[in-house]
Design a protein around this motif. Structure first.
Motif, mmCIF file in Angstrom:
data_model
loop_
_atom_site.group_PDB
_atom_site.id
_atom_site.type_symbol
_atom_site.label_atom_id
_atom_site.label_comp_id
_atom_site.label_asym_id
_atom_site.label_seq_id
_atom_site.Cartn_x
_atom_site.Cartn_y
_atom_site.Cartn_z
ATOM 1 N N LEU A 8 0.731 -1.279 -0.120
ATOM 2 C CA LEU A 8 -0.163 -0.122 0.210
ATOM 3 C C LEU A 8 0.954 1.228 -0.070
ATOM 4 O O LEU A 8 0.594 2.448 -0.529
ATOM 5 C CB LEU A 8 -0.833 -0.070 1.254
ATOM 6 C CG LEU A 8 -1.919 1.251 1.439
ATOM 7 C CD1 LEU A 8 -2.854 1.428 0.212
ATOM 8 C CD2 LEU A 8 -2.556 1.295 2.580
ATOM 9 N N LEU A 40 -13.188 1.741 -1.432
ATOM 10 C CA LEU A 40 -13.119 1.543 -0.019
ATOM 11 C C LEU A 40 -14.415 0.644 0.326
ATOM 12 O O LEU A 40 -15.193 0.933 -0.062
ATOM 13 C CB LEU A 40 -13.186 2.777 0.884
ATOM 14 C CG LEU A 40 -11.944 3.877 0.669
ATOM 15 C CD1 LEU A 40 -12.250 5.120 1.504
ATOM 16 C CD2 LEU A 40 -10.454 3.114 0.838
ATOM 17 N N PHE A 275 -8.392 2.227 5.166
ATOM 18 C CA PHE A 275 -7.775 0.873 4.333
ATOM 19 C C PHE A 275 -8.314 -0.467 5.137
ATOM 20 O O PHE A 275 -7.753 -1.472 4.689
ATOM 21 C CB PHE A 275 -6.442 1.014 3.704
ATOM 22 C CG PHE A 275 -5.993 2.237 2.932
ATOM 23 C CD1 PHE A 275 -6.398 2.198 1.708
ATOM 24 C CD2 PHE A 275 -5.520 3.279 3.496
ATOM 25 C CE1 PHE A 275 -6.247 3.480 0.964
ATOM 26 C CE2 PHE A 275 -5.265 4.370 2.742
ATOM 27 C CZ PHE A 275 -5.605 4.461 1.595
ATOM 28 N N TYR A 278 -8.298 -4.014 3.410
ATOM 29 C CA TYR A 278 -6.931 -4.028 2.581
ATOM 30 C C TYR A 278 -5.873 -4.335 3.516
ATOM 31 O O TYR A 278 -4.768 -5.413 3.085
ATOM 32 C CB TYR A 278 -6.876 -2.990 1.958
ATOM 33 C CG TYR A 278 -7.855 -2.727 0.884
ATOM 34 C CD1 TYR A 278 -7.574 -3.469 -0.493
ATOM 35 C CD2 TYR A 278 -8.748 -1.804 1.007
ATOM 36 C CE1 TYR A 278 -8.695 -3.038 -1.315
ATOM 37 C CE2 TYR A 278 -9.636 -1.425 -0.020
ATOM 38 C CZ TYR A 278 -9.576 -2.106 -1.339
ATOM 39 O OH TYR A 278 -10.489 -1.997 -2.197
#
Length: 302
Positions: A8, A40, A275, A278
């Motif tokens: 990321l 998102l 995030f 993720y």
């Protein structure tokens, strides 16, 4: 640090940071923020409804069950006071709601440069007064926010402390608390921050303030007073340019006797909590925040 977070950081360094370094039009930045928010992840069984908040519009977000409808979080979105909206932060609000089992109110406060300082502060106070008029008790509300929204929440906290009606607590993610730019982390982390270019913050500040003093307490809560402040949780990254905004803000609050918990995360990007879904670091941070929110609202552990 997880491998996912490392990927990321690389993605943000190659995409978000160059974009933020070159974008000149706040309207264009808003469009990009709305586009990015589509990626998102919103958890299932999320309900978000438009709500009037006095003269301000907003969203009420619930995901799953809530423990007590009389206890809520009032959350201010980030975006440098230039971008962001309840829509860009709906997924984050839903994840907070699901983990903490509280309803989250997201105000759509006015943005600069069309509505310069102190428009956002005026709207924040309007929303608070509306919620109190609707029957919510101050100790039934936790304030929250990220980046500029975290700074706005802290500025509102100072106003409420001066009134003698503080909320139950406050949770801030990487708050922007010092528009004078006096923190050492602006220089030390200028190359380490994978997302925010330090040389653009003064330009953003000038869009917002338009001649107002950058050390005004409503713009920079680092210089505000907090008599009788409630507990505060601040989460920040050690490598972001706003790191000192968090650390110095915590010291300022402690000067007024506040109970402050600071969680410093290594090498996380600015507002990595967005995030969740993720990177595992986002879930870990939000889980800690949710537990703290429930404690602030005197709700039993989940």
């Amino acid at each position: 640090m997880s491998l996912r977070q490392e990927f990321l950081n690389i993605a943000l360094r190659l995409s978000a940071r160059p974009y933020l370094s070159r974008v000149r039009d706040p309207v264009e930045a808003r469009k990009q923020a709305e586009f990015g928010a589509a990626f998102l992840r919103t958890p299932p069984f999320t309900l978000s409804l438009p709500v009037p908040l006095g003269e301000v519009s907003g969203l009420a977000v619930r995901s799953g069950r809530v423990s007590d409808p009389r206890k809520i979080m009032l959350y201010f979105h980030g975006g440098g006071y230039l971008a962001g909206s309840p829509r860009t932060h709906r997924a984050l609000a839903a994840r907070i709601s699901r983990l903490a089992r509280v309803e989250v109110i997201l105000p759509g406060y006015r943005l600069a440069p069309e509505h310069p300082f102190p428009a956002a502060m005026t709207d924040a106070e309007t929303v608070w007064d509306h919620l109190i008029a609707c029957g919510y008790a101050p100790d039934g509300i936790v304030l929250g926010g990220d980046s500029a929204g975290g700074g706005l929440a802290l500025a509102l906290l100072a106003r409420l402390c001066a009134r003698g009606t503080p909320p139950a607590g406050l949770v801030a993610f990487s708050p922007w608390t010092d528009m004078t730019g006096s923190g050492e982390s602006y220089r030390i982390n200028a190359r380490r921050d994978p997302m925010l270019p330090s040389d653009r913050l003064q330009e953003a500040r000038d869009f917002v303030l338009q001649g107002a003093a950058p050390d005004h307490p409503d713009a920079s809560p680092l210089f505000a007073a907090f008599p009788g402040a409630p507990p505060v949780l601040i989460q920040h990254s050690e490598t972001e340019i706003l790191a000192d905004d968090s650390l110095r803000m915590a010291a300022r609050l402690r000067d007024f006797g506040a109970e402050v918990m600071v969680q410093s995360w290594p090498r996380a990007p600015h507002v990595w909590q967005l995030f969740d879904g993720y990177i595992p670091e986002a879930r870990a941070a939000l889980s800690d925040a949710a537990r703290t929110i429930r404690q602030m609202l005197s709700l039993p552990p989940r």
